[in-house]
Design an enzyme around this catalytic site. Structure first.
Site, PDB file in Angstrom:
ATOM      1  N   LYS A  30       7.528  -2.004  -8.536  1.00 61.33           N
ATOM      2  CA  LYS A  30       7.322  -2.734  -7.586  1.00 61.33           C
ATOM      3  C   LYS A  30       6.882  -4.362  -6.796  1.00 61.33           C
ATOM      4  CE  LYS A  30       2.345  -3.949  -6.170  1.00 61.33           C
ATOM      5  NZ  LYS A  30       1.995  -3.788  -5.346  1.00 61.33           N
ATOM      6  N   ASP A  58       7.265  -5.077  -1.916  1.00 65.37           N
ATOM      7  CA  ASP A  58       6.545  -5.193  -1.307  1.00 65.37           C
ATOM      8  C   ASP A  58       5.577  -6.753  -0.225  1.00 65.37           C
ATOM      9  OD1 ASP A  58       3.256  -3.711  -0.064  1.00 65.37           O
ATOM     10  OD2 ASP A  58       2.474  -4.571  -1.837  1.00 65.37           O
ATOM     11  N   LYS A  60       4.364  -7.033   3.144  1.00 61.04           N
ATOM     12  CA  LYS A  60       3.615  -6.623   4.199  1.00 61.04           C
ATOM     13  C   LYS A  60       3.360  -7.022   5.385  1.00 61.04           C
ATOM     14  CE  LYS A  60      -0.471  -4.525   0.718  1.00 61.04           C
ATOM     15  NZ  LYS A  60       0.046  -5.376  -0.524  1.00 61.04           N
ATOM     16  N   ASP A  63       3.576  -9.560  12.309  1.00 63.50           N
ATOM     17  CA  ASP A  63       3.830 -10.385  13.209  1.00 63.50           C
ATOM     18  C   ASP A  63       4.202  -9.839  14.640  1.00 63.50           C
ATOM     19  OD1 ASP A  63       5.425 -13.012  14.534  1.00 63.50           O
ATOM     20  OD2 ASP A  63       5.655 -13.461  12.166  1.00 63.50           O
ATOM     21  N   THR A 117      -7.444  -2.286   1.239  1.00 71.52           N
ATOM     22  CA  THR A 117      -8.129  -1.264   0.222  1.00 71.52           C
ATOM     23  C   THR A 117      -9.853  -2.883  -0.293  1.00 71.52           C
ATOM     24  OG1 THR A 117      -6.840  -1.673  -1.637  1.00 71.52           O
ATOM     25  CG2 THR A 117      -7.272   0.477  -0.882  1.00 71.52           C
ATOM     26  N   ARG A 207      -1.795  -2.589 -14.001  1.00 70.99           N
ATOM     27  CA  ARG A 207      -2.332  -3.348 -15.677  1.00 70.99           C
ATOM     28  C   ARG A 207      -2.639  -1.930 -16.608  1.00 70.99           C
ATOM     29  NH1 ARG A 207      -6.837  -6.440 -12.076  1.00 70.99           N
ATOM     30  NH2 ARG A 207      -6.415  -5.161 -10.654  1.00 70.99           N
TER      31      ARG A 207
HETATM   32  O1  C5P Z   1      -2.572  -3.554 -12.266  1.00 69.60           O
HETATM   33  P1  C5P Z   1      -3.560  -2.564 -10.964  1.00 69.60           P
HETATM   34  O2  C5P Z   1      -2.798  -1.201 -11.783  1.00 69.60           O
HETATM   35  O3  C5P Z   1      -4.549  -3.044 -10.367  1.00 69.60           O
HETATM   36  O4  C5P Z   1      -1.494  -2.390  -9.709  1.00 69.60           O
HETATM   37  C1  C5P Z   1      -2.368  -2.043  -8.308  1.00 69.60           C
HETATM   38  C2  C5P Z   1      -1.070  -2.941  -7.598  1.00 69.60           C
HETATM   39  O5  C5P Z   1      -1.035  -2.318  -6.035  1.00 69.60           O
HETATM   40  C3  C5P Z   1      -0.980  -4.103  -8.303  1.00 69.60           C
HETATM   41  O6  C5P Z   1       0.237  -4.913  -7.365  1.00 69.60           O
HETATM   42  C4  C5P Z   1      -2.315  -4.644  -6.247  1.00 69.60           C
HETATM   43  O7  C5P Z   1      -1.772  -6.117  -5.406  1.00 69.60           O
HETATM   44  C5  C5P Z   1      -1.263  -3.474  -5.042  1.00 69.60           C
HETATM   45  N1  C5P Z   1      -2.206  -2.788  -3.939  1.00 69.60           N
HETATM   46  C6  C5P Z   1      -3.637  -2.478  -4.284  1.00 69.60           C
HETATM   47  N2  C5P Z   1      -4.186  -2.259  -3.269  1.00 69.60           N
HETATM   48  C7  C5P Z   1      -4.326  -2.381  -1.755  1.00 69.60           C
HETATM   49  C8  C5P Z   1      -2.650  -2.741  -2.111  1.00 69.60           C
HETATM   50  C9  C5P Z   1      -1.821  -3.072  -2.887  1.00 69.60           C
HETATM   51  O8  C5P Z   1      -4.154  -2.237  -5.350  1.00 69.60           O
HETATM   52  N3  C5P Z   1      -4.208  -2.018  -1.648  1.00 69.60           N
END
Ligand code: C5P
Length: 226
Positions: A30, A58, A60, A63, A117, A207
């Site tokens: 991603k 990604d 998003k 517009d 979220t 992470r």
């Molecule tokens: O590090 P972690 O596993 O929390 O990363 C989740 C990824 O998913 C990040 O790139 C975050 O921006 C993305 N994301 C999210 N919640 C969303 C949409 C995207 O955590 N609703």
């Protein structure tokens, strides 16, 4: 279920080192807004060169319909495999994007973001005047009617979205802590067994993989489980 690894590291070099480390594994990668703005579209071909990974870009989009369709068409030309737009841009905007993309010889999968979220319930209703659950259902129905391929959603909404639309309507769920590890700043986290139970098609993990001592081993362990 596919594993999508978020390239959220602070620099281009660190992201590319992670990509090299994951080479040969059956994962999607991603690329988010930060990396795309900082590193430019060249980062996408660089990633492809490093291992033929599928890329989820990604950005998003949100517009007016014609501007979104113009942008989606340009993104489709970048040879990425999946893109995102905001369902709250409306059904007409999503339809226009899909009809523009469907006219191309090859197009990426398109997923619609339902409710971010990060919203707390009261913050969400201040913007959308609706509950998160109602809004996610409505956004999913309109995205499905518009011909979008699926939704970005919380893992806890995945099964409901498929029930309301179709089992083939894709769901992509972040907030996964595969083996119940540290939630960081995510509020509603789920492990792999929940993601499986809820029929998530793509799980996005950042992470827990890139902060691990050995990201490749963690990714392999996740792939073995799914
Ligand atoms: O590090 P972690 O596993 O929390 O990363 C989740 C990824 O998913 C990040 O790139 C975050 O921006 C993305 N994301 C999210 N919640 C969303 C949409 C995207 O955590 N609703």
């Amino acid at each position: 279920m596919k594993l999508c690894v978020a390239l959220d590291m602070p620099s281009r070099d660190e992201n590319l080192a992670l990509v090299r480390e994951l080479s040969g594994l059956d994962v999607w990668l991603k690329v988010g807004l930060r990396s795309f703005l900082r590193d430019g579209a060249g980062i996408l071909s660089k990633i492809k060169d490093l291992g033929g990974f599928k890329i989820f870009l990604d950005l998003k989009l949100h517009d007016i319909p014609n501007t979104m369709a113009d942008a989606a068409e340009v993104i489709a030309g970048l040879n990425v495999d999946m893109i995102t737009l905001h369902a709250s841009a409306g059904e007409r905007a999503m339809s226009e994007v899909m009809s523009r993309l469907n006219a191309l010889p090859r197009r990426p999968l398109v997923l619609a973001v339902s409710a971010l979220t990060s919203f707390k319930a009261d913050e969400f209703s201040a913007v959308y005047n609706d509950s998160v659950e109602n809004a996610v259902r409505k956004f999913s129905l309109s995205a499905h009617r518009a011909g979008v391929d699926g939704m970005v959603c919380s893992v806890f909404e995945s099964a409901m979205i498929k029930m309301a639309t179709s089992k083939d309507f894709l769901t992509l769920t972040p907030g996964i802590r595969p083996f119940g590890e540290n939630a960081n700043d995510q509020s509603r986290v789920a492990d792999l067994s929940v993601a499986k139970r809820e029929n998530s098609d793509f799980i996005v993990i950042g992470r827990p993989i890139y902060e691990a001592q050995n990201p490749r081993e963690v990714a392999k362990k996740i792939l073995a489980q799914i």
